[in-house]
Enzyme design. Sequence first.
Site, PDB file in Angstrom:
ATOM      1  N   ASP A  10      40.083  47.952 100.718  1.00 14.88           N
ATOM      2  CA  ASP A  10      41.428  47.476 101.018  1.00 14.88           C
ATOM      3  C   ASP A  10      41.633  47.590 102.529  1.00 14.88           C
ATOM      4  O   ASP A  10      40.790  48.135 103.259  1.00 14.88           O
ATOM      5  CB  ASP A  10      42.474  48.290 100.237  1.00 14.88           C
ATOM      6  CG  ASP A  10      43.764  47.516 100.028  1.00 14.88           C
ATOM      7  OD1 ASP A  10      44.481  47.804  99.056  1.00 14.88           O
ATOM      8  OD2 ASP A  10      44.051  46.608 100.837  1.00 14.88           O
ATOM      9  N   GLU A  39      54.568  47.523  98.578  1.00 18.45           N
ATOM     10  CA  GLU A  39      53.881  48.728  99.050  1.00 18.45           C
ATOM     11  C   GLU A  39      54.838  49.744  99.672  1.00 18.45           C
ATOM     12  O   GLU A  39      55.719  50.254  98.997  1.00 18.45           O
ATOM     13  CB  GLU A  39      52.752  48.340 100.002  1.00 18.45           C
ATOM     14  CG  GLU A  39      51.697  47.497  99.301  1.00 18.45           C
ATOM     15  CD  GLU A  39      50.505  47.226 100.148  1.00 18.45           C
ATOM     16  OE1 GLU A  39      50.350  46.093 100.600  1.00 18.45           O
ATOM     17  OE2 GLU A  39      49.727  48.161 100.361  1.00 18.45           O
TER      18      GLU A  39
HETATM   19  O1  LIG Z   1      46.565  41.755 102.162  1.00 16.03           O
HETATM   20  C1  LIG Z   1      45.313  42.342 101.975  1.00 16.03           C
HETATM   21  C2  LIG Z   1      45.434  43.590 101.097  1.00 16.03           C
HETATM   22  C3  LIG Z   1      45.881  43.269  99.665  1.00 16.03           C
HETATM   23  O2  LIG Z   1      44.923  42.406  99.057  1.00 16.03           O
HETATM   24  C4  LIG Z   1      45.981  44.584  98.860  1.00 16.03           C
HETATM   25  O3  LIG Z   1      46.355  44.328  97.503  1.00 16.03           O
HETATM   26  C5  LIG Z   1      47.037  45.509  99.427  1.00 16.03           C
HETATM   27  O4  LIG Z   1      46.832  46.839  98.991  1.00 16.03           O
HETATM   28  C6  LIG Z   1      47.080  45.434 100.931  1.00 16.03           C
HETATM   29  N1  LIG Z   1      47.848  46.164 101.707  1.00 16.03           N
HETATM   30  C7  LIG Z   1      47.664  45.723 102.944  1.00 16.03           C
HETATM   31  C8  LIG Z   1      48.368  46.294 104.116  1.00 16.03           C
HETATM   32  N2  LIG Z   1      49.299  45.317 104.441  1.00 16.03           N
HETATM   33  C9  LIG Z   1      49.787  45.115 105.658  1.00 16.03           C
HETATM   34  C10 LIG Z   1      50.459  43.931 105.872  1.00 16.03           C
HETATM   35  C11 LIG Z   1      50.969  43.666 107.119  1.00 16.03           C
HETATM   36  C12 LIG Z   1      50.829  44.568 108.157  1.00 16.03           C
HETATM   37  C13 LIG Z   1      50.147  45.786 107.917  1.00 16.03           C
HETATM   38  C14 LIG Z   1      49.624  46.064 106.671  1.00 16.03           C
HETATM   39  C15 LIG Z   1      46.782  44.676 102.960  1.00 16.03           C
HETATM   40  N3  LIG Z   1      46.407  44.517 101.685  1.00 16.03           N
END
Ligand SMILES: OC[C@@H]1[C@@H](O)[C@H](O)[C@@H](O)c2nc(CNc3ccccc3)cn21
Length: 603
Positions: A285, A492
Amino acid sequence: GYTAYTDPNQSIRIRIRDLMMRMTLQEKIGQMVQIERANASAEIINKFFIGSVLSGGGSVPAPKATAQQWIDAVNDFQKGAMSTRLAIPMIYGIDAVHGHNNVYNATIFPHNVGLGATRDPDLIRRIGSATAREVRATGIPYTFAPCVAVCRDPRWVRCYESYSEDPKIVKMMTEIISGLQGELPNNSYVSHPYIEGKSKVAACAKHYVGDGGTVNGIDENDTIVTPRVLFGIHMPPYYVSIIKGVSTIMVSYSSVNGVKMHANERLVTRFLKKRLHFEGFVISDWQGLDRITSPPHANYTYSIQAAILAGIDMVMVPYNYPEFIDGLTDLVNKNVIPMSRIDDAVSRILRVKFTLGLFENPMADNSLADMLGAQENRDIAREAVRKSLVLLKNGKPTYAGGFLPLIKKQPKILLVGTHADNLGYQCGGWTIEWQGLSGNDLTIGTTILKGIQETVDPSTEVEFIENPDPATVRFSSFSYAIVVVGEKPYAETNGDNMDLTLPDPGPSIINNTCSNIKCVVVVISGRPLVLEPYVESMDGLVAAWLPGTEGKGVAEVLFGDYGFTGKLARTWFRRVDQLPMNIGDPNYDPLFPFGFGLTTEPS
Ligand SMILES: OC[C@@H]1[C@@H](O)[C@H](O)[C@@H](O)c2nc(CNc3ccccc3)cn21
């Protein structure tokens, strides 16, 4: 001269072996690196032999980018990969988890919590197929879906991404993989990745394993389980996903019995790869390696060593790729990580790329561009909305018969609530932005208000007041009211919720409305909420979950064009101190039990 790996007539096994023999360590390590598009370029991809690029939540080439703009952006990165010595194509991944949800004008399907209530695998397969077409419309061949979490505690922020608390329903819903990737032909190898062709995408079962079982539903926390619960509740969807040929599996941030999944060699290598014979690739992840330690990134060298030796094949870095590449190179040169582990990872990644047909068709074309937001896909989404609705109350003991379906022809009806005319709210998290949005201009869709206006008799006046005063409700001679309230979007972080009360001003809108005229309350939420105090005052109660862009599906069932058929795929608890409480538990005392759902006939 001739090279076997570029010859589509050779077996994939031969093509992998031929290509591996030609690759340098740097070219191999590059294949294991996935970087975020915001810090990627054709030059970087070329220079570091990067094997994969992703869009994180909300990461788009331009606001409201068209299919063509997406195709051009993906192809520009691909040119960087195809200009390397061996011309190994990169694979672009994105979270299309309820439709192609980062993309403006894409069809947004109900989130998984609602799909579980449909219990309709054929519908789910058609959703997968429609989603694959919209993802390919933008030139992307890979989605980080489906989430096959078995959410056991609705306080978990991501419970809306889980189809059900019951592994049997989650297993049924993995049928989406057959829609996304195509259905396994009878003669194909079981547990090998399978992608049917250019209107299909590689899928990703996530998050391995036990993401939905963490203590008190705390996100990324510890799943403390007996082997019976681990292999009886959380693992079954992976058996089925692998049999259906899922191409990739994403590892969970969470731990199992205190061992971080991103460092769990027993469950990733020994069980998933050796025992279950999973032949696709395992992806981390986002910053999953960093989060092996606390604080995160405290010892990145150790993180790399633990994760790669655990059996992770591709690393969603996503920013500091030089640090990862240098760290891994160092560990290989010191023989801390054997070349055999690198070769296992790279051969799995190449197997998916060959199976996807990326070597034959590395560049995206616009042949499917018209599929983005196509009405035929929106019609599937509207069908899913209809089938996801669960009727929890219909009528009162004080009068005979039900209250629903509502009568279409009335002089005047009242629509109230914060979620009646808000496309962003009805879509929920992971929509356009990672955290979702409020308002009606985030993308193209139909609010519940608009759906109602289109469904009632043309002579019926529909008055919308978001937060009405009780006197207006009582003395304006409305025949009845529809109340649409619930949760705001979240994803999240900051979404874990330990009290699960109906957010304000929901309770006061219900009280002000339902104490004055007949009302049906429609709850827009990612999970069951505390409703017991309000049920008595309602004439009707509908769980609508997070329906997505096709809000007309709600109206069509409220007014009887279609009957209510949905059944709860999650226990609707009474009080939060009962949690976790799932079907089969002792002292099972829900407000509405798992499997409950009243039905109505089309009128
Ligand atoms: O988006 C990619 C992955 C996703 O597939 C996972 O299910 C999830 O756990 C996941 N969390 C993040 C963190 N997201 C994030 C988005 C924008 C800025 C910083 C972190 C990315 N991802």
